[in-house]
Structure formats: C-alpha cells, structure tokens
Design a protein around this motif. Sequence first.
Motif, short mmCIF file in Angstrom:
data_model
loop_
_atom_site.label_atom_id
_atom_site.label_comp_id
_atom_site.label_asym_id
_atom_site.label_seq_id
_atom_site.Cartn_x
_atom_site.Cartn_y
_atom_site.Cartn_z
N LYS A 122 0.82 -1.21 0.00
CA LYS A 122 0.00 0.00 0.00
C LYS A 122 0.86 1.27 0.00
O LYS A 122 0.38 2.34 -0.36
CB LYS A 122 -0.91 0.02 1.23
N GLY A 123 2.12 1.13 0.45
CA GLY A 123 3.01 2.29 0.48
C GLY A 123 3.05 2.95 1.85
O GLY A 123 2.09 2.91 2.62
N LYS A 124 4.19 3.57 2.14
CA LYS A 124 4.42 4.17 3.46
C LYS A 124 3.41 5.28 3.77
O LYS A 124 2.93 5.42 4.90
CB LYS A 124 5.83 4.75 3.53
N GLU A 125 3.09 6.08 2.78
CA GLU A 125 2.19 7.21 3.01
C GLU A 125 0.81 6.72 3.42
O GLU A 125 0.19 7.24 4.36
CB GLU A 125 2.11 8.08 1.76
N PHE A 126 0.31 5.70 2.72
CA PHE A 126 -1.00 5.14 3.05
C PHE A 126 -0.99 4.55 4.46
O PHE A 126 -1.92 4.78 5.25
CB PHE A 126 -1.38 4.07 2.04
N VAL A 127 0.06 3.78 4.78
CA VAL A 127 0.14 3.14 6.10
C VAL A 127 0.21 4.20 7.20
O VAL A 127 -0.47 4.10 8.23
CB VAL A 127 1.36 2.20 6.16
N ALA A 128 1.03 5.22 6.99
CA ALA A 128 1.16 6.27 8.00
C ALA A 128 -0.16 6.98 8.24
O ALA A 128 -0.52 7.28 9.38
CB ALA A 128 2.23 7.27 7.56
N GLN A 129 -0.90 7.23 7.18
CA GLN A 129 -2.20 7.89 7.32
C GLN A 129 -3.18 6.98 8.04
O GLN A 129 -3.96 7.43 8.90
CB GLN A 129 -2.74 8.30 5.95
N TYR A 130 -3.15 5.69 7.71
CA TYR A 130 -4.06 4.72 8.32
C TYR A 130 -3.82 4.61 9.83
O TYR A 130 -4.75 4.42 10.62
CB TYR A 130 -3.88 3.36 7.66
N LEU A 131 -2.55 4.71 10.23
CA LEU A 131 -2.18 4.56 11.64
C LEU A 131 -2.06 5.90 12.35
O LEU A 131 -1.51 5.97 13.46
CB LEU A 131 -0.86 3.79 11.75
N ASP A 132 -2.57 6.94 11.75
CA ASP A 132 -2.51 8.27 12.36
C ASP A 132 -3.69 8.46 13.29
O ASP A 132 -4.69 9.11 12.96
CB ASP A 132 -2.50 9.35 11.27
N ASN A 133 -3.60 7.82 14.45
CA ASN A 133 -4.67 7.94 15.44
C ASN A 133 -4.07 7.88 16.84
O ASN A 133 -2.86 7.70 17.02
CB ASN A 133 -5.74 6.86 15.24
N GLN A 134 -4.92 8.03 17.82
CA GLN A 134 -4.45 8.13 19.20
C GLN A 134 -3.71 6.88 19.66
O GLN A 134 -2.67 6.96 20.32
CB GLN A 134 -5.64 8.41 20.11
N GLN A 135 -4.24 5.72 19.30
CA GLN A 135 -3.63 4.48 19.77
C GLN A 135 -2.20 4.32 19.25
O GLN A 135 -1.27 4.02 20.01
CB GLN A 135 -4.46 3.28 19.32
N TYR A 136 -1.99 4.55 17.96
CA TYR A 136 -0.66 4.36 17.39
C TYR A 136 0.24 5.56 17.69
O TYR A 136 1.47 5.43 17.71
CB TYR A 136 -0.78 4.05 15.91
N GLY A 137 -0.37 6.72 17.96
CA GLY A 137 0.40 7.85 18.45
C GLY A 137 1.01 7.57 19.80
O GLY A 137 2.15 7.97 20.10
N TYR A 138 0.28 6.84 20.64
CA TYR A 138 0.81 6.44 21.94
C TYR A 138 2.05 5.55 21.77
O TYR A 138 3.05 5.72 22.48
CB TYR A 138 -0.26 5.68 22.73
#
Length: 563
Positions: free
Chosen positions: A313-329
């Motif tokens: 899917k590519g790094k940009e897609f993955v980073a956007q998908y995981l851009d939330n509170q849980q993965y920010g922690y």
Amino acid sequence: MQAISTTRSADVLVIGMGASGTRAALAAAEAGSSVLITNKGPAGRSGITLTAGGGTQAPFHPEDSPEQYYQDTIAYGYQLADRNLAWALARDSCQRVHDMERYGVRFRKDDQGAYILSRFPGHTYPRNIGFHGGGIGMLGPLKNSCLKHPNISVLDDFLVTGLIASRDGGIGGALGWNLKTGELTLLEAPAVIIATGGCQQLWAVTDCPADSTGDGLALAYRAGARFVDMEMILFYPSVIVWPPAARGAFVHYEFLATDRLDGDILDSSGAAVLPKNPIPVRDAAMRLMNQAIMEGRGGPHGGLFWYVGDSPKGKEFVAQYLDNQQYGYLRKQGLDPVNDKIEVAPGAHYQLGGVRIDAACRTNVDGLFCTPEAAGNYEGANRLSGSALGGTQVFGYLAGCSAHAWAAGHRGVPLDPASLQRESERVLTLFDDGRKPSNPWQLKSHLQHLAQDALGVVRSGEKLAAFMEELDRMEAELDGYRIRTGAGFQQPLMDLLELRSLIETARLVAGSAMTRTESRGHHFREEYPARDDENWLKHTCVQQQEGKPVFSTCPICMEKEED
C-alpha cells in the motif's frame, strides 16, 4: 479501626463506571430511578473501556441484518453462546449506536453522512463502525452524560468490598471503602448492577489495565451467583511484549488483511505465520502464533513480529491509516508502527464467560443484575471483532431497565444485619497496626506467571491440577496478610483486596478449564484437542456452596426469545 461512618441510598446501585456501567446508569435514570454509580478509580480515567481500539459492531450495511449478525455470532462462537443473549445483541445494536450518538460519541462517516463500515474477520458483511478517540472517545460522552443527569450520583475512588443481603434473601446493597476519605460506607439499594469488567490481570501477558482484577466477579460469587464458561478467556493475538514501555498495548492483527494494510505476523526467520485470505478469527490466529512460539520460532522476548513496513500500500498510506491516538501512543513509547517490527504475543484480552444472566440481565440472585464482560455468555467460545463495545451498550441498557423495574417494586426492604456484620468484620480485620504490613506484589506476580502457564493458550489437566493446589497455598498465605491504618489514599487496602479477588476468580477459571474435557474456541486442552459437540455442547457452571466452588454443567439457552 472505625466502623461504618457513612450511608448512601439510591434505587439502583451500579458498580463500575466503564461503558457498560455508564449505559446502565443512564437507562435506569432515564426511566426514573435514582442511581448511585461507583468506580474503583477516577471517573472516566480508569477501567478497561479506555484501552479499547475504537470500533463497535452493528448491521447497518444494506445487505446485512440482525439475523445475519446473530448467525455470525453463533457460528464463530462455536455454538456455545446463549441464543437469547446473542439475539439481543444483534437485534438492539443499531439502536444503541444511535443512543451513543445522542450522548455525544462521534462516529466516522462518509461525505453523505453514512457510517463508514469495515469488514473484520468473521463478518459476513462490513459491520465494524469506528468512532473518534478510541475508548476515551466513547467513555467520555457517556461519563459526561451521567454527571449531567439529575438522577445520577457518582462516587469514584470507591472500592466496593462486598454485597449485602436483604431480609427477603435478595441483594439490598453493598459495603465499600471510600479510598480518598478512609470511610467505610454502606450503600443501600434494592437493585444492584455489576458492571466491573473481567479478571485479565490474572495473566502475565495482557492488554488490559492494572485494575482489571475480577472484583465484580468475586462480589457476585460470594453472593451466590451462578457462573458459566469461566474457562473461556479471549486471547488477543497481537499484544506487545517488547519494549517494556509499550508492553501490554496492542496492535491490530486485523489490519494485516490485504484489503487494509496487507502486513504480516513474522517469525524470527522472517516467514509469515498467519494466512491472509482471509485473516483467521482470533482463536485460530492465537493458536497459530502460539504454535510458532512453542516451536522456537519466536523472537528474543518470546513473541513474534507484527510488521507493515513492506506493505504494498506504500508508506504514506500506512502512516495515514495509523494516524490515530492508539498508534500515536506507541510512537511516544519509542516505536514506529509504520516501519518497526513490533514483538507481540497472544495476551488475555476479554472475558467471554462470567456471571450467568438471562435476556434481561437478571442473575439467579434476586435484585442482582450483571453486564458483560463480568457477565457471560453472549458470544460463546470466541468473540468477533467489535462486538464487545456493542455489548456494553446493548446489555448495559437492558440491565438498567431491568434494575429500574425491580427497584420500583422492592423499595424499603431492610438489610440483613448478619450479612452486614459479616462483611464489616471481613474488611476491618484486615487492619492490624501491631503487625508488619504485608506487601502483596510478589505474590501477585507469582500468581500471574503461574496462570500464564497453566491457563494460557494451551492447557493440560496436570498443570491445571497443580495450579489449583498452588492457589490453596497462596490463599492460605494471603489470609495472614494485614495492613496498617492511616490517613490518605487507601492503596494498601485496594492492593490486598484486588489480590484476593484474583485468587478467587483464578479458582473459577481453572476449575472450569479442568471440567471442560474438549477443545473449543479459546479453550484448548492438549489431552482433548478436538471439539466434541456430542458431549460438550453445553456450559460449564460454577457456584459457591458452603464456602467452596462446585463445578457442574448446564444447558445452553437455544431459544431466541424474540419479542
């Protein structure tokens, strides 16, 4: 040590202020009852709900239906769910989502205002509905709605130590300790709802918080409630085991599916452990992972590796998908979920069994009601992703309505003085200023590591029997523990009573696991590796009799009990 210094009264007492307890309190209060809700920690800042990933389940897809949701629940619970409870979940989940919005929970929607639905393992149609903020984003609005309601009073940092019987043989209230003021407090209520969550702190590897110590289960057990399927503990496949700063958090194994992030669970050689078309449901995934670990294919800290760093899917897609509170922690703990191989292992995640309830959340004890996950079994031997948070709302609402109806017809029944005296003495005898104070942490750690081995993904009769013998020894040692009186927050009292609850519930889990001589869902006995529908399409049961747990079996409810 002082005796009872304060008394509070209400129509309905709710023990536990997570998603289930707050929904129960709101249902009872909106029906007209006065409600007192207690919480062991700070309101809205403690408990299991806060760790939730931020999704629930409801059949909003145009091709989906309550009937299909019900059928999926039964099938992937391996036929063990009580049909009336599974049907209640499927029937009411859409309405409870609308209620959550009314209280202020913000769901993810598309440009046309429709819910964004995701398909997780075991769903016939996309059914998972995400909301903003994870568990915090769900619990915050529910808590605030309770604080604003004129019929609801909140008592947090309050540890309920025992239920008190009424003169008519039912439940008439509870005794507890105000941890901030040091006051032993009597709570009078003709209807009591247990909404305290599970006992996941019994295991060394868990993604649940430190306060998930089975307190409500111990309360119900000592009050005579009947339990079902306590051996059924859901192990989430991908709980972080390293580094220590992130241990106990989890990463979504569901995100590894090809239609999401298209990642893998890898062994130490880099080989994939899980199939992806489709991703297996939770019990199948955790067994495949545990097998790889037992074969010596794990990493340096006993886990496997969750990895999306080479996603097509590519790094940009993955980073956007995981851009939330849980993965920010996780990023704050030094992990980069977009690029790192994160070491994970199956960990205790959810309690499937528990106090037996009917479709109105009534127990076998008059005046006592219970909600999942302290209650079981509405899902069976496995749970579909997203159903737990939906269950808090469906059964919280039903429990609140039932408790309101019961309280309306049973006000004014006096407490049983003998029951009150027994519980008062049980708590007050824990204080002894003349003895060196006891530290239960070493014993708790010993218990957790033993349970991880005996009650983990793979179980054996030999290990279960040895574990139960060790429980007797630990309980005898714990009986000699004492604490000192003192001003300030009563942490030593909470630590001691939590450990007592864990040992009590550990015996229920181990004895039920010993009783079920087959493998089904999240219960796997190495001597009985096959599912046995001929002999074991039934619940294990346990109930206290003459101070001891008595294990037996009881039928699954096979009727929907449709309105």
